[in-house]
Motif scaffolding. Sequence first.
Motif, mmCIF file in Angstrom:
data_model
loop_
_atom_site.group_PDB
_atom_site.id
_atom_site.type_symbol
_atom_site.label_atom_id
_atom_site.label_comp_id
_atom_site.label_asym_id
_atom_site.label_seq_id
_atom_site.Cartn_x
_atom_site.Cartn_y
_atom_site.Cartn_z
ATOM 1 N N UNK A 60 0.737 -1.146 0.127
ATOM 2 C CA UNK A 60 -0.062 0.018 0.097
ATOM 3 C C UNK A 60 0.980 1.165 0.038
ATOM 4 N N UNK A 61 0.599 2.106 -0.817
ATOM 5 C CA UNK A 61 1.192 3.527 -0.800
ATOM 6 C C UNK A 61 0.157 4.686 -0.827
ATOM 7 N N UNK A 62 0.600 5.611 -0.446
ATOM 8 C CA UNK A 62 -0.078 6.890 -0.827
ATOM 9 C C UNK A 62 0.829 7.950 -1.359
ATOM 10 N N UNK A 63 0.186 8.446 -2.469
ATOM 11 C CA UNK A 63 0.872 9.463 -3.413
ATOM 12 C C UNK A 63 1.015 10.666 -2.839
ATOM 13 N N UNK A 64 2.139 11.108 -2.558
ATOM 14 C CA UNK A 64 2.345 12.366 -1.827
ATOM 15 C C UNK A 64 2.798 13.505 -2.365
ATOM 16 N N UNK A 65 3.415 13.291 -3.583
ATOM 17 C CA UNK A 65 3.632 14.322 -4.713
ATOM 18 C C UNK A 65 3.202 13.874 -6.053
ATOM 19 N N UNK A 66 2.477 14.958 -6.761
ATOM 20 C CA UNK A 66 2.210 14.558 -8.255
ATOM 21 C C UNK A 66 0.850 15.132 -8.324
ATOM 22 N N UNK A 67 0.306 14.897 -9.819
ATOM 23 C CA UNK A 67 -0.869 15.315 -10.024
ATOM 24 C C UNK A 67 -2.209 14.583 -9.347
ATOM 25 N N UNK A 68 -1.712 13.325 -8.852
ATOM 26 C CA UNK A 68 -2.600 12.510 -8.341
ATOM 27 C C UNK A 68 -2.385 12.412 -6.734
ATOM 28 N N UNK A 69 -2.096 13.413 -6.100
ATOM 29 C CA UNK A 69 -1.655 13.516 -4.857
ATOM 30 C C UNK A 69 -2.803 13.080 -3.882
ATOM 31 N N UNK A 70 -2.756 12.403 -2.861
ATOM 32 C CA UNK A 70 -3.700 11.719 -2.023
ATOM 33 C C UNK A 70 -4.287 10.630 -2.391
ATOM 34 N N UNK A 71 -4.081 9.924 -3.663
ATOM 35 C CA UNK A 71 -4.635 8.697 -4.074
ATOM 36 C C UNK A 71 -4.040 7.541 -3.356
ATOM 37 N N UNK A 72 -4.565 6.730 -3.054
ATOM 38 C CA UNK A 72 -4.005 5.485 -2.491
ATOM 39 C C UNK A 72 -3.944 4.243 -3.608
ATOM 40 N N UNK A 73 -2.606 3.827 -3.682
ATOM 41 C CA UNK A 73 -2.270 2.634 -4.487
ATOM 42 C C UNK A 73 -2.011 1.453 -3.801
ATOM 43 N N UNK A 74 -2.542 0.414 -4.527
ATOM 44 C CA UNK A 74 -2.053 -0.935 -3.818
ATOM 45 C C UNK A 74 -1.580 -1.678 -5.073
#
Length: 248
Positions: A60-74
Amino acid sequence: MLLLLLATTANAAAPLRNTGDAAHVFAYTPKPGMDAQFDAGYQKHLAWHRTHNDPLVWYGWTITHGPRMGMFIDGTFGAPFSAFDHRVAPADDAKDADRTFMAFGEPAFRAVYRVRRDLSTGTPLEQWQPTAMVEVHVYKLKLGKAAQFEQIVKRMRATVEATGGQGTHTWYEGVGGTASPEFMLMVARNDWASYENAPGDLERVMASVDDATTRRELLAAYAACVDSVTSEIWRYRPEMSLIPAATP
């Protein structure tokens, strides 16, 4: 995930660490004001997979930088594609996802990649060795340029290895749910200090080549291949991840 795509039956004999080249990536956007509920629900869903002896790793990751900031990735890495033909109780999996976390987030996308070990300097995610953060670059190529792009990436690998650069570079080729052709570069980062002297993206590595003529040729070829690039930083969430226990 959705974690409907689980890679084995409940009777699997061993976790699927580094047994194949598939990488399945899923993304969710927590609903406004519901980040805490989403996280708590997702952790409950991971518990469902744990009790069902899921042999797949789920990061599991959270996008902290970039246009999709705040999105959760698994995502799950390192298993063979064939593993996804054998799901653990898929109907119950879907019900549990709906019950635990889906009410607090919106599905954003899902994509499938193949790790390109021949282009990479290492494969930590396939080895179940995640780092504190990962630098992610997605390269959308011009039609007919994939083979040329791969040759440039091979030069990148040689350059990184020759200079002893920090940060493992792992390349993935889009299989489904991506642009076509598309490549994703994931650079393992343990801390911010690693950015001081270890360029991660392809263009900066090419720009670091000492020979001026070679540098110009590589950058010109790069410009001729690539249509667009997006760059992000993903923060690893160990509490939102599931790494199966090692087999005795």
